[in-house]
Design an enzyme around this catalytic site. Structure first.
Site, PDB file in Angstrom:
ATOM      1  N   ASP A 153      28.839 -21.195   4.032  1.00  0.00           N
ATOM      2  CA  ASP A 153      28.218 -22.508   4.126  1.00  0.00           C
ATOM      3  C   ASP A 153      28.421 -23.211   2.775  1.00  0.00           C
ATOM      4  O   ASP A 153      28.708 -22.555   1.769  1.00  0.00           O
ATOM      5  CB  ASP A 153      26.727 -22.324   4.444  1.00  0.00           C
ATOM      6  N   PHE A 154      28.268 -24.524   2.753  1.00  0.00           N
ATOM      7  CA  PHE A 154      28.454 -25.267   1.499  1.00  0.00           C
ATOM      8  C   PHE A 154      27.133 -25.625   0.828  1.00  0.00           C
ATOM      9  O   PHE A 154      26.791 -25.095  -0.220  1.00  0.00           O
ATOM     10  CB  PHE A 154      29.283 -26.535   1.747  1.00  0.00           C
ATOM     11  N   ASP A 155      26.364 -26.524   1.453  1.00  0.00           N
ATOM     12  CA  ASP A 155      25.131 -26.991   0.821  1.00  0.00           C
ATOM     13  C   ASP A 155      24.112 -25.866   0.686  1.00  0.00           C
ATOM     14  O   ASP A 155      23.830 -25.139   1.647  1.00  0.00           O
ATOM     15  CB  ASP A 155      24.538 -28.137   1.633  1.00  0.00           C
ATOM     16  N   GLU A 165      21.521 -30.060  -1.686  1.00  0.00           N
ATOM     17  CA  GLU A 165      21.947 -30.658  -0.425  1.00  0.00           C
ATOM     18  C   GLU A 165      22.598 -32.009  -0.713  1.00  0.00           C
ATOM     19  O   GLU A 165      21.940 -32.942  -1.162  1.00  0.00           O
ATOM     20  CB  GLU A 165      20.749 -30.831   0.514  1.00  0.00           C
ATOM     21  N   ARG A 177      19.770 -38.620   9.904  1.00  0.00           N
ATOM     22  CA  ARG A 177      19.836 -38.662   8.437  1.00  0.00           C
ATOM     23  C   ARG A 177      20.993 -39.532   7.956  1.00  0.00           C
ATOM     24  O   ARG A 177      20.853 -40.320   7.015  1.00  0.00           O
ATOM     25  CB  ARG A 177      19.956 -37.249   7.866  1.00  0.00           C
ATOM     26  N   SER A 221      30.851 -26.453   6.754  1.00  0.00           N
ATOM     27  CA  SER A 221      29.716 -27.258   6.303  1.00  0.00           C
ATOM     28  C   SER A 221      29.298 -28.279   7.339  1.00  0.00           C
ATOM     29  O   SER A 221      30.130 -29.007   7.883  1.00  0.00           O
ATOM     30  CB  SER A 221      30.077 -27.991   5.004  1.00  0.00           C
ATOM     31  N   GLY A 222      27.988 -28.347   7.588  1.00  0.00           N
ATOM     32  CA  GLY A 222      27.434 -29.426   8.391  1.00  0.00           C
ATOM     33  C   GLY A 222      27.362 -30.716   7.590  1.00  0.00           C
ATOM     34  O   GLY A 222      26.949 -31.745   8.106  1.00  0.00           O
ATOM     35  N   LYS A 240      29.674 -23.822  13.911  1.00  0.00           N
ATOM     36  CA  LYS A 240      30.239 -22.846  12.976  1.00  0.00           C
ATOM     37  C   LYS A 240      30.683 -21.572  13.700  1.00  0.00           C
ATOM     38  O   LYS A 240      31.732 -21.011  13.389  1.00  0.00           O
ATOM     39  CB  LYS A 240      29.231 -22.517  11.876  1.00  0.00           C
ATOM     40  N   ASP A 285      22.513 -20.205   4.578  1.00  0.00           N
ATOM     41  CA  ASP A 285      21.095 -20.286   4.209  1.00  0.00           C
ATOM     42  C   ASP A 285      20.197 -20.867   5.299  1.00  0.00           C
ATOM     43  O   ASP A 285      18.979 -20.793   5.174  1.00  0.00           O
ATOM     44  CB  ASP A 285      20.936 -21.135   2.940  1.00  0.00           C
ATOM     45  N   ASN A 339      21.631 -23.522  11.131  1.00  0.00           N
ATOM     46  CA  ASN A 339      22.947 -23.832  11.700  1.00  0.00           C
ATOM     47  C   ASN A 339      24.011 -22.815  11.292  1.00  0.00           C
ATOM     48  O   ASN A 339      25.166 -22.929  11.694  1.00  0.00           O
ATOM     49  CB  ASN A 339      23.389 -25.255  11.345  1.00  0.00           C
ATOM     50  N   ASP A 340      23.607 -21.801  10.523  1.00  0.00           N
ATOM     51  CA  ASP A 340      24.513 -20.691  10.200  1.00  0.00           C
ATOM     52  C   ASP A 340      24.343 -19.511  11.160  1.00  0.00           C
ATOM     53  O   ASP A 340      25.129 -18.564  11.132  1.00  0.00           O
ATOM     54  CB  ASP A 340      24.284 -20.213   8.762  1.00  0.00           C
TER      55      ASP A 340
END
Length: 208
Positions: free
Chosen positions: A8-10, A17, A53, A96-97, A141, A164, A167-168
C-alpha cells in the site's frame, strides 16, 4: 523463481495520507481525515468515501497537487526495504487507493517496479472533483494482485502483501505473508505479521 511483494502507499510507503494533505489547501483536512479513518477501519464503503473525499478537492490547482506530491515524507526504511526485497528476487509493486500524482513520482525515488493507483480528473489545470482508475473499490487490490500473480507466474505462497487499512484486506486473501503495518484492527486480525513501529526495515527481519 519470481516472488512478489505488494505495498500500500498512504501510511505504508508514505508517512501520512496524501488526500488529507491536499485537502488542507481548502481547509478541509480534518473533515477528510475523519472520513479516511472510518474508511480504513472498514466502517464506510471505500468507493463512496473516496469519491466523496475527492469531490471536496474540486478547484484545487493541479500544479499545487503535483508540488505536494513532490514533497511527501516517505516512511522510514521504505527505500532500503524495497531495495533489499529486489535483491532477494522480489518484484515490488505499489497498490494505492490514492493517486498517480503521488505513486508515479515516488516510484523513481523508492525504486518499486510498478504502481497501480487512481487518477484525479482535471480541466483547465484545476481538479474537477472526480476520480477514476484501477483502485476505486474495496476489492480492487485483490483483483489486481491476482492478475499480477497470473501474469508473473507467482503463487500466493511467494507473495507478500503489506498495508494498513480495510481496503488492503482483499490483497491479503491472495498472499501467504500478510503484513499489517501500524494498521487498523480489521487488518491485524487477518495478518501473519504485525509491525507496530514506523520503520519498514523491520519487515526484513520477519521474512529472512
Amino acid at each position: 523463481m519470481t516472488k512478489l511483494a505488494v505495498f500500500d502507499f498512504d501510511s505504508t510507503l508514505m508517512d501520512g495520507e496524501t488526500i488529507e494533505i491536499i485537502a488542507d489547501c481548502v481547509g478541509l483536512r480534518d473533515e477528510v481525515a475523519q472520513i479516511t479513518k472510518r474508511a480504513m477501519q472498514g466502517e464506510l464503503d471505500f468507493f463512496d468515501s473516496l469519491t466523496y473525499r475527492v469531490s471536496l478537492l474540486k478547484g484545487i490547482k493541479e500544479s499545487t497537487v503535483d508540488e505536494i506530491c513532490r514533497n511527501l515524507i516517505y516512511m522510514t526504511g521504505a527505500k532500503e526495504t524495497i531495495a533489499e526485497l529486489k535483491k532477494l528476487g522480489y518484484k515490488v509493486v505499489c497498490f494505492s487507493g490514492g493517486f498517480k500524482n503521488a505513486t508515479g513520482y515516488a516510484r523513481d525515488i523508492l525504486g518499486y517496479d510498478a504502481d497501480f493507483s487512481n487518477i484525479l480528473h482535471t480541466k483547465n489545470g484545476l481538479l474537477t472533483g472526480q476520480v477514476g482508475g484501477d483502485m476505486m473499490f474495496s476489492d480492487s487490490k485483490g483483483l489486481m494482485l491476482q492478475k499480477l500473480q497470473t501474469l508473473l507466474g507467482v503463487s500466493a505462497q511467494n507473495t507478500i502483501a503489506v498495508g494498513d487499512g480495510a481496503n488492503d484486506l482483499s490483497m491479503f486473501r491472495h498472499a501467504q505473508t500478510r503484513v499489517a503495518f501500524c494498521a487498523k484492527e480489521c487488518l491485524k486480525k487477518e495478518a501473519t505479521i504485525c509491525l507496530e513501529k514506523k520503520d519498514l526495515r523491520l519487515l526484513l527481519d520477519k521474512i529472512s
